[in-house]
Design an enzyme around this catalytic site. Structure first.
Site, PDB file in Angstrom:
ATOM      1  N   GLU A  50      46.875  12.162  39.325  1.00 40.23           N
ATOM      2  CA  GLU A  50      47.068  10.910  38.711  1.00 40.23           C
ATOM      3  C   GLU A  50      47.856  10.142  39.318  1.00 40.23           C
ATOM      4  O   GLU A  50      47.946   8.803  39.335  1.00 40.23           O
ATOM      5  CB  GLU A  50      47.500  11.052  37.394  1.00 40.23           C
ATOM      6  N   GLU A  51      48.739  10.680  40.228  1.00 41.17           N
ATOM      7  CA  GLU A  51      49.808   9.764  41.187  1.00 41.17           C
ATOM      8  C   GLU A  51      49.348   9.380  42.488  1.00 41.17           C
ATOM      9  O   GLU A  51      50.076   8.943  43.285  1.00 41.17           O
ATOM     10  CB  GLU A  51      51.057  10.814  41.045  1.00 41.17           C
TER      11      GLU A  51
ATOM     12  N   ASP B 186      57.762  12.108  33.694  1.00 38.76           N
ATOM     13  CA  ASP B 186      56.085  11.641  33.909  1.00 38.76           C
ATOM     14  C   ASP B 186      55.659  13.043  34.674  1.00 38.76           C
ATOM     15  O   ASP B 186      55.431  13.173  35.729  1.00 38.76           O
ATOM     16  CB  ASP B 186      56.438  10.699  35.147  1.00 38.76           C
TER      17      ASP B 186
ATOM     18  N   GLU C 147      51.552   9.816  28.490  1.00 36.48           N
ATOM     19  CA  GLU C 147      52.499   9.435  29.074  1.00 36.48           C
ATOM     20  C   GLU C 147      53.751   8.668  28.337  1.00 36.48           C
ATOM     21  O   GLU C 147      53.807   8.484  27.390  1.00 36.48           O
ATOM     22  CB  GLU C 147      52.110   7.910  30.043  1.00 36.48           C
TER      23      GLU C 147
ATOM     24  N   HIS D 190      59.173   8.185  38.504  1.00 36.58           N
ATOM     25  CA  HIS D 190      59.273   8.245  39.828  1.00 36.58           C
ATOM     26  C   HIS D 190      60.673   8.143  40.347  1.00 36.58           C
ATOM     27  O   HIS D 190      60.887   7.656  41.586  1.00 36.58           O
ATOM     28  CB  HIS D 190      58.504   6.960  40.427  1.00 36.58           C
TER      29      HIS D 190
ATOM     30  N   HIS E 218      48.604  14.181  32.713  1.00 35.90           N
ATOM     31  CA  HIS E 218      48.383  14.641  34.005  1.00 35.90           C
ATOM     32  C   HIS E 218      49.248  15.586  34.283  1.00 35.90           C
ATOM     33  O   HIS E 218      50.417  15.763  33.845  1.00 35.90           O
ATOM     34  CB  HIS E 218      48.207  13.506  35.013  1.00 35.90           C
TER      35      HIS E 218
ATOM     36  N   ASP F 171      50.031  16.561  37.481  1.00 41.46           N
ATOM     37  CA  ASP F 171      50.813  16.355  38.936  1.00 41.46           C
ATOM     38  C   ASP F 171      51.997  15.315  38.859  1.00 41.46           C
ATOM     39  O   ASP F 171      52.224  14.758  37.722  1.00 41.46           O
ATOM     40  CB  ASP F 171      50.019  15.819  39.921  1.00 41.46           C
TER      41      ASP F 171
END
Lengths: 353, 353
Positions: free
Chosen positions: A126-127, A96, A155, A329, A70, A72
């Site tokens: 995706e987030e 990430d 990932e 995150h 992903h 984003d």
């Protein structure tokens, strides 16, 4: 617009990607850069669907490997632009998962004669809530693009192949009672007191460790929310305990629910959210080849990832990417350049001829 | 402006009061009507402080009785204007507590030669936060007005003398833990699970019944709020259980707190709110005279009321008013005219010569 050089060191590609901000919903610029770069490669068929960019080889190989990442990130948190310190890249998305994206883009540009046909999926959103997930959109609108014999999702996995993934289910346990003034409590029934027993069972629950294909999955049953109360002088008539069950992929969602109904027998239970796990499927030939290229080592994936979408399509699927997932995150997100190159090298070995 | 006739049937006074809306904070009109009516009585000294109206006799009697009633109501809930059906008055404030106010106003107008000196306090803002309470303001600014040998608060008590009142204390039990992703729950400590034990003790707690002066008080320990949770996939690091303790007046707040610290030994407990109870004090001469006038019967007051303010001043204090307190704050509030007249008659008998 940033011009991405897919033939460069994947670490340089990662740096360039990090410096294109791409918080979920705002991926047009990064998708444009990825689309342009892939479009310059004659061996690839490229297509764009919204802010998802798709590319594939069509060389008639007997097997096809799908690589997905992903584009984003979660919101910026004082961690842009990229800061490079020696071997380490600091900044939003380093872990990430722009490190993984960079490896896949590098492979797309440099593995022109692969052992297996290749499909690349660089997707958006995706987030955020699952309904917006770009991979989900491709699954619904262009399912042919996801067909293959093995899926690799980039990932972060500390550069270790993580196979399968655990399922996740959220349930609500609801206690009801009868309101009354606390000065006359015997006229009411306290719904919060009613949670004492399910909470006891939860606190005493011993989660299973499950071995599948030589990998040990660790289940978990955790309260994630509790709420109840009307006013400071009122016996409350409703209280709700929300519990998250992370279950090994030997349980289907149906079996997971049945298990929870046994654990909380006698209480009002409703399932509010569920995603199936994915069996590791390491015995499939393409998966076995990848494990071999990685030195024979694999670990179980404990969190739920988009790997499960591929598993649901009947494909063995693994996570494999640079970076420590526990940093995802966080403001302190950072990845080692060595790890990015290491993942690229393993995949080159596996995918090249 | 409504003109109140204090020499009329107290039921008619109650009807007139109900039809003057007086939601907390908006008592200027009703206070004006009360002030005017009391000002017409030559035997009374009258004073107004904000929207509180004070009146007293100064006849040199050996004892003084203070009668207090609040003029405000909770918000209108489709229950105005007054509806009279046979013996029953329906409408906002009929129970809480314009029936009691009407009795006191009637006594203020008609008992011109009382056995004890009389003080009347008609006050504002009882139904809102304690800091705005008109009686509290008089206590701070004009404490001489509250001095006496017995206080009668006209809150609804089914026309039965309710003596003393229970104390109330709110505590918070706080559990802390350590955040982690639920997929790796063993890296965290679940604060909600930490509430299992205090909640068990609470659910199993057996509250005391306590006899004082022949009255039985019933204590209660009730959860009134519970909260915790960060996100659907996070092991939460904080959870709070709020508990309301209603304690008999043989416990001081200090003893009540000590008891709760024993019950919840080992947990992080903080007191967030407390109001002392009031011993019934029925052996004091003026109180004994009132009980006798009421036919010898009294009951314990379980809820906390402004009675406790008088008890804190060292005065015996009782609740005595028409109406069922469980109807207070409901849309269906209603009171029997017979009960209003019955309370007026008992007090006439006690206060008259």
């Amino acid at each position: 617009m940033t011009r991405l050089d897919l033939h460069a060191d994947p670490v340089d590609i990662a740096c360039a990607l990090v410096d294109i901000p791409s918080v979920s919903g705002d991926e047009a610029v990064i998708a444009g850069a990825v689309e342009s770069a892939l479009g310059r490669e004659a061996h690839l068929e490229v297509e764009r669907v919204g802010n998802t960019v798709l590319a594939m080889t069509n060389l008639g190989r007997p097997e096809r490997v799908v690589l997905a990442g992903h584009l984003d990130t979660v919101p910026v948190n004082e961690n842009l632009p990229l800061r490079r310190e020696g071997d380490v890249l600091h900044g939003l998305g380093t872990v990430d998962m722009k490190g993984g994206d960079a490896v896949f883009l590098h492979l797309a540009g440099t593995v022109t004669e692969p052992a297996h046909d290749l499909t690349f999926v660089f997707y958006d959103c995706e987030e955020v809530e699952a309904a917006r997930n770009g991979l989900g959109r491709i699954e619904r609108e262009r399912p042919d693009w996801l067909r293959g014999d093995l899926a690799i999702v980039g990932e972060p996995s500390n550069a270790v192949i993580e196979a399968g993934c655990q399922g996740t289910m959220r349930i609500e346990l609801r206690c009801t009672g009868k309101r009354a003034h606390t000065a006359r409590a015997w006229m009411g029934v306290n719904a919060i007191h009613g949670l004492a027993e399910p909470l006891r069972r939860l606190a005493e629950y011993r989660a299973r460790d499950v071995e599948i294909d030589g990998l040990t999955y660790r289940e978990g049953l955790q309260a994630v929310r509790i709420g109840g109360g009307v006013a400071g002088n009122v016996v409350p008539d409703e209280a709700v305990l929300t519990v998250n069950f992370r279950f090994a992929p030997d349980r289907t969602p149906e079996r997971a629910e049945r298990h929870l109904r046994e654990v909380f027998d006698g209480f009002d239970l409703s399932v509010v959210d569920c995603a199936a796990g994915a069996l590791p499927g390491l015995s499939a030939p393409a998966a076995a080849g990848l494990i071999e290229a990685a030195g024979g080592k694999a670990a179980p994936k404990l969190g739920w990832t988009d790997v499960a979408r591929f598993a649901a399509l009947g494909m063995p699927a693994v996570n494999f990417g640079p970076g420590d997932p526990t940093l995802a995150h966080t403001r302190e997100e950072h990845v080692s350049a060595t790890e990015i190159r290491q993942v690229a090298q393993v995949l080159h070995h596996f995918l090249g001829k």
